[in-house]
Design a protein around this motif. Structure first.
Motif, PDB file in Angstrom:
ATOM      1  N   LEU A 151       0.867  -1.171   0.000  1.00 22.20           N
ATOM      2  CA  LEU A 151       0.000   0.000   0.000  1.00 22.20           C
ATOM      3  C   LEU A 151       0.904   1.222   0.000  1.00 22.20           C
ATOM      4  CD1 LEU A 151      -3.197   0.537   2.142  1.00 22.20           C
ATOM      5  CD2 LEU A 151      -1.753   2.402   1.383  1.00 22.20           C
ATOM      6  N   TYR A 152       0.836   1.974  -1.080  1.00 23.66           N
ATOM      7  CA  TYR A 152       1.732   3.113  -1.279  1.00 23.66           C
ATOM      8  C   TYR A 152       0.991   4.406  -0.962  1.00 23.66           C
ATOM      9  CZ  TYR A 152       5.739   5.530  -3.312  1.00 23.66           C
ATOM     10  OH  TYR A 152       6.863   6.293  -3.491  1.00 23.66           O
ATOM     11  N   ILE A 153       1.577   5.236  -0.105  1.00 27.48           N
ATOM     12  CA  ILE A 153       0.946   6.491   0.275  1.00 27.48           C
ATOM     13  C   ILE A 153       1.144   7.530  -0.834  1.00 27.48           C
ATOM     14  CG2 ILE A 153       0.937   8.397   1.914  1.00 27.48           C
ATOM     15  CD1 ILE A 153      -0.255   5.787   2.967  1.00 27.48           C
ATOM     16  N   VAL A 154       0.028   8.034  -1.326  1.00 23.06           N
ATOM     17  CA  VAL A 154       0.040   9.032  -2.396  1.00 23.06           C
ATOM     18  C   VAL A 154       0.175  10.437  -1.807  1.00 23.06           C
ATOM     19  CG1 VAL A 154      -1.250   9.973  -4.348  1.00 23.06           C
ATOM     20  CG2 VAL A 154      -1.379   7.524  -3.828  1.00 23.06           C
ATOM     21  N   ASP A 155      -0.587  10.701  -0.742  1.00 23.55           N
ATOM     22  CA  ASP A 155      -0.621  12.056  -0.181  1.00 23.55           C
ATOM     23  C   ASP A 155      -1.200  12.017   1.221  1.00 23.55           C
ATOM     24  OD1 ASP A 155      -0.759  15.168  -0.545  1.00 23.55           O
ATOM     25  OD2 ASP A 155      -2.760  14.588   0.110  1.00 23.55           O
ATOM     26  N   ILE A 156      -0.730  12.913   2.075  1.00 25.71           N
ATOM     27  CA  ILE A 156      -1.324  13.148   3.378  1.00 25.71           C
ATOM     28  C   ILE A 156      -1.393  14.657   3.590  1.00 25.71           C
ATOM     29  CG2 ILE A 156       0.930  12.855   4.498  1.00 25.71           C
ATOM     30  CD1 ILE A 156      -0.604  11.897   6.999  1.00 25.71           C
ATOM     31  N   SER A 157      -2.562  15.155   3.965  1.00 24.64           N
ATOM     32  CA  SER A 157      -2.758  16.590   4.149  1.00 24.64           C
ATOM     33  C   SER A 157      -3.646  16.838   5.363  1.00 24.64           C
ATOM     34  CB  SER A 157      -3.418  17.214   2.912  1.00 24.64           C
ATOM     35  OG  SER A 157      -2.608  17.071   1.759  1.00 24.64           O
ATOM     36  N   VAL A 158      -3.268  17.829   6.178  1.00 22.27           N
ATOM     37  CA  VAL A 158      -4.035  18.209   7.362  1.00 22.27           C
ATOM     38  C   VAL A 158      -4.183  19.730   7.359  1.00 22.27           C
ATOM     39  CG1 VAL A 158      -4.161  18.175   9.887  1.00 22.27           C
ATOM     40  CG2 VAL A 158      -3.105  16.246   8.666  1.00 22.27           C
ATOM     41  N   ARG A 159      -5.398  20.217   7.534  1.00 20.38           N
ATOM     42  CA  ARG A 159      -5.594  21.665   7.607  1.00 20.38           C
ATOM     43  C   ARG A 159      -4.697  22.236   8.713  1.00 20.38           C
ATOM     44  NH1 ARG A 159     -10.258  23.441   4.781  1.00 20.38           N
ATOM     45  NH2 ARG A 159     -11.842  21.823   4.457  1.00 20.38           N
ATOM     46  N   PRO A 160      -3.982  23.336   8.447  1.00 24.19           N
ATOM     47  CA  PRO A 160      -3.054  23.899   9.439  1.00 24.19           C
ATOM     48  C   PRO A 160      -3.683  24.139  10.808  1.00 24.19           C
ATOM     49  CG  PRO A 160      -2.717  24.941   7.312  1.00 24.19           C
ATOM     50  CD  PRO A 160      -3.914  24.061   7.157  1.00 24.19           C
ATOM     51  N   ALA A 161      -4.938  24.554  10.856  1.00 31.10           N
ATOM     52  CA  ALA A 161      -5.580  24.867  12.137  1.00 31.10           C
ATOM     53  C   ALA A 161      -5.801  23.639  13.006  1.00 31.10           C
ATOM     54  CB  ALA A 161      -6.913  25.569  11.884  1.00 31.10           C
ATOM     55  N   PHE A 162      -5.658  22.430  12.436  1.00 34.63           N
ATOM     56  CA  PHE A 162      -5.937  21.204  13.172  1.00 34.63           C
ATOM     57  C   PHE A 162      -4.694  20.336  13.379  1.00 34.63           C
ATOM     58  CE2 PHE A 162      -9.925  22.601  11.407  1.00 34.63           C
ATOM     59  CZ  PHE A 162     -10.860  22.315  12.388  1.00 34.63           C
ATOM     60  N   ARG A 163      -3.518  20.850  13.052  1.00 31.25           N
ATOM     61  CA  ARG A 163      -2.323  20.018  13.094  1.00 31.25           C
ATOM     62  C   ARG A 163      -1.863  19.678  14.507  1.00 31.25           C
ATOM     63  NH1 ARG A 163       0.830  22.778   7.905  1.00 31.25           N
ATOM     64  NH2 ARG A 163      -0.490  21.776   6.332  1.00 31.25           N
ATOM     65  N   SER A 164      -2.314  20.429  15.505  1.00 30.30           N
ATOM     66  CA  SER A 164      -1.897  20.139  16.878  1.00 30.30           C
ATOM     67  C   SER A 164      -2.593  18.913  17.454  1.00 30.30           C
ATOM     68  CB  SER A 164      -2.195  21.348  17.775  1.00 30.30           C
ATOM     69  OG  SER A 164      -3.594  21.609  17.828  1.00 30.30           O
ATOM     70  N   LEU A 165      -3.578  18.379  16.743  1.00 36.08           N
ATOM     71  CA  LEU A 165      -4.347  17.244  17.257  1.00 36.08           C
ATOM     72  C   LEU A 165      -3.722  15.888  16.944  1.00 36.08           C
ATOM     73  CD1 LEU A 165      -7.988  18.412  16.388  1.00 36.08           C
ATOM     74  CD2 LEU A 165      -6.891  18.391  18.633  1.00 36.08           C
TER      75      LEU A 165
ATOM     76  N   LEU B 187      -3.595  14.424  13.924  1.00 36.93           N
ATOM     77  CA  LEU B 187      -4.466  13.713  12.999  1.00 36.93           C
ATOM     78  C   LEU B 187      -3.688  12.904  11.965  1.00 36.93           C
ATOM     79  CD1 LEU B 187      -7.184  16.447  12.327  1.00 36.93           C
ATOM     80  CD2 LEU B 187      -7.110  14.700  14.117  1.00 36.93           C
ATOM     81  N   GLY B 188      -2.507  13.383  11.583  1.00 33.73           N
ATOM     82  CA  GLY B 188      -1.704  12.652  10.606  1.00 33.73           C
ATOM     83  C   GLY B 188      -1.352  11.266  11.112  1.00 33.73           C
ATOM     84  N   LYS B 189      -0.964  11.162  12.367  1.00 28.22           N
ATOM     85  CA  LYS B 189      -0.616   9.864  12.944  1.00 28.22           C
ATOM     86  C   LYS B 189      -1.830   8.959  13.038  1.00 28.22           C
ATOM     87  CE  LYS B 189       1.877   7.774  16.824  1.00 28.22           C
ATOM     88  NZ  LYS B 189       2.625   8.052  18.085  1.00 28.22           N
ATOM     89  N   ILE B 190      -2.979   9.528  13.388  1.00 29.88           N
ATOM     90  CA  ILE B 190      -4.205   8.736  13.479  1.00 29.88           C
ATOM     91  C   ILE B 190      -4.591   8.178  12.110  1.00 29.88           C
ATOM     92  CG2 ILE B 190      -6.689   8.888  13.909  1.00 29.88           C
ATOM     93  CD1 ILE B 190      -6.013  10.851  16.185  1.00 29.88           C
ATOM     94  N   MET B 191      -4.492   8.999  11.063  1.00 31.55           N
ATOM     95  CA  MET B 191      -4.800   8.510   9.718  1.00 31.55           C
ATOM     96  C   MET B 191      -3.814   7.435   9.286  1.00 31.55           C
ATOM     97  SD  MET B 191      -6.106  11.730   7.426  1.00 31.55           S
ATOM     98  CE  MET B 191      -4.530  12.588   7.525  1.00 31.55           C
ATOM     99  N   MET B 192      -2.530   7.606   9.626  1.00 30.07           N
ATOM    100  CA  MET B 192      -1.542   6.611   9.253  1.00 30.07           C
ATOM    101  C   MET B 192      -1.858   5.273   9.916  1.00 30.07           C
ATOM    102  SD  MET B 192       1.125   6.725   7.199  1.00 30.07           S
ATOM    103  CE  MET B 192       1.650   8.441   7.303  1.00 30.07           C
ATOM    104  N   GLN B 193      -2.226   5.315  11.192  1.00 23.34           N
ATOM    105  CA  GLN B 193      -2.577   4.077  11.894  1.00 23.34           C
ATOM    106  C   GLN B 193      -3.814   3.435  11.262  1.00 23.34           C
ATOM    107  OE1 GLN B 193      -2.859   5.750  15.830  1.00 23.34           O
ATOM    108  NE2 GLN B 193      -0.752   5.177  16.359  1.00 23.34           N
ATOM    109  N   ALA B 194      -4.763   4.245  10.822  1.00 22.06           N
ATOM    110  CA  ALA B 194      -5.930   3.700  10.136  1.00 22.06           C
ATOM    111  C   ALA B 194      -5.525   2.987   8.851  1.00 22.06           C
ATOM    112  CB  ALA B 194      -6.932   4.813   9.838  1.00 22.06           C
ATOM    113  N   MET B 195      -4.547   3.540   8.148  1.00 20.49           N
ATOM    114  CA  MET B 195      -4.095   2.900   6.917  1.00 20.49           C
ATOM    115  C   MET B 195      -3.335   1.609   7.208  1.00 20.49           C
ATOM    116  SD  MET B 195      -4.782   3.719   3.770  1.00 20.49           S
ATOM    117  CE  MET B 195      -4.683   5.404   3.176  1.00 20.49           C
ATOM    118  N   TYR B 196      -2.681   1.519   8.377  1.00 18.20           N
ATOM    119  CA  TYR B 196      -2.072   0.249   8.777  1.00 18.20           C
ATOM    120  C   TYR B 196      -3.151  -0.827   8.894  1.00 18.20           C
ATOM    121  CZ  TYR B 196       2.064   3.030  10.178  1.00 18.20           C
ATOM    122  OH  TYR B 196       3.153   3.875  10.218  1.00 18.20           O
ATOM    123  N   HIS B 197      -4.329  -0.447   9.390  1.00 16.15           N
ATOM    124  CA  HIS B 197      -5.433  -1.403   9.485  1.00 16.15           C
ATOM    125  C   HIS B 197      -5.782  -1.948   8.101  1.00 16.15           C
ATOM    126  CE1 HIS B 197      -6.986   0.870  13.327  1.00 16.15           C
ATOM    127  NE2 HIS B 197      -5.843   0.251  13.526  1.00 16.15           N
TER     128      HIS B 197
END
Length: 222
Positions: free
Chosen positions: A112-126, A128-138
């Protein structure tokens, strides 16, 4: 299809999120996320277009993930299934992702090859990138793939290029001697460097280098 609900805390305030597959109804918001993440002078023609997004949700909907907060899509992560041979790692982002159109998606791929990951700047402190990555591990585990793979930018490299090679820079980031905003993030997500690739993508800060970062399926014996 994928859906997971979680509660995060932002300065003690609970924030309910939903990680789910994105659909055609989300296209305008997904393009808006690209606009926020890559503002001018970044060329607008390199933001997602609706033809690319249609391919994502049609060819490999399992690899099209987003996070929604209070009815707003605030981040996205897109993947494609490909066949990858670790003995021959060199490639470009355009080759691996069909320039983001993923017409090269392979139902028999091993990666599974990652094409793109994007997070709105106002939400980057949460985180979310790590949470999405873990979801893709699933997704990797559910589909029985060998690995998740993607090329990471190394935007801190241009500051050190006179003193060290790209490989040397990555070694120092992995050892904790240097911090790189992209590679250090991917390490925190559980990804491991596999190879440094020259001319991976046009990126002045990375001097066009990319680092292939891998997460091996722990349930798959290679």
């Amino acid at each position: 299809m994928y859906r997971s609900e979680q509660i995060l805390f932002d300065k003690g305030k609970p924030v309910r999120i939903a990680v789910r597959n994105y659909s055609k109804d989300d296209f305008d918001e997904l393009i808006d996320i690209q606009r926020e993440c890559f503002p001018p002078p970044f060329p607008s023609e390199l933001w997602w277009n609706k033809e690319q997004l249609t391919n994502h949700v049609t060819l490999f909907p399992e690899g099209a993930l987003c996070i929604e907060i209070d009815g707003q899509v605030v981040s996205s992560l897109t993947g494609v299934c490909t066949h990858f041979d670790p003995a021959h790692p060199n490639h470009t982002w355009d080759e691996a992702t069909d320039s983001g159109y993923i017409n090269n998606h392979s139902t028999n791929g091993n990666t599974l090859y990652i094409v793109d990951i994007s997070v709105r700047p106002a939400f980057r402190s949460l985180g979310l990138g790590k949470i999405m990555m873990q979801a893709m591990y699933h997704v990797v585990v559910e589909k029985g793939l060998e690995r998740l793979l993607g090329g990471g930018r190394m935007p801190g490299y241009h500051k050190h290029a006179k003193n060290m090679s790209a490989d040397g820079y990555i070694e120092k980031v992995v050892s904790g001697e240097l911090y790189d905003p992209v590679i250090s993030f991917l390490l925190k997500c559980g990804r491991m460097p596999l190879a440094v690739v020259a001319n991976y993508l046009e990126d002045e800060e990375s001097l066009n280098f990319g680092v292939l970062m891998e997460w091996k399926n722990p349930f798959k014996i290679l």
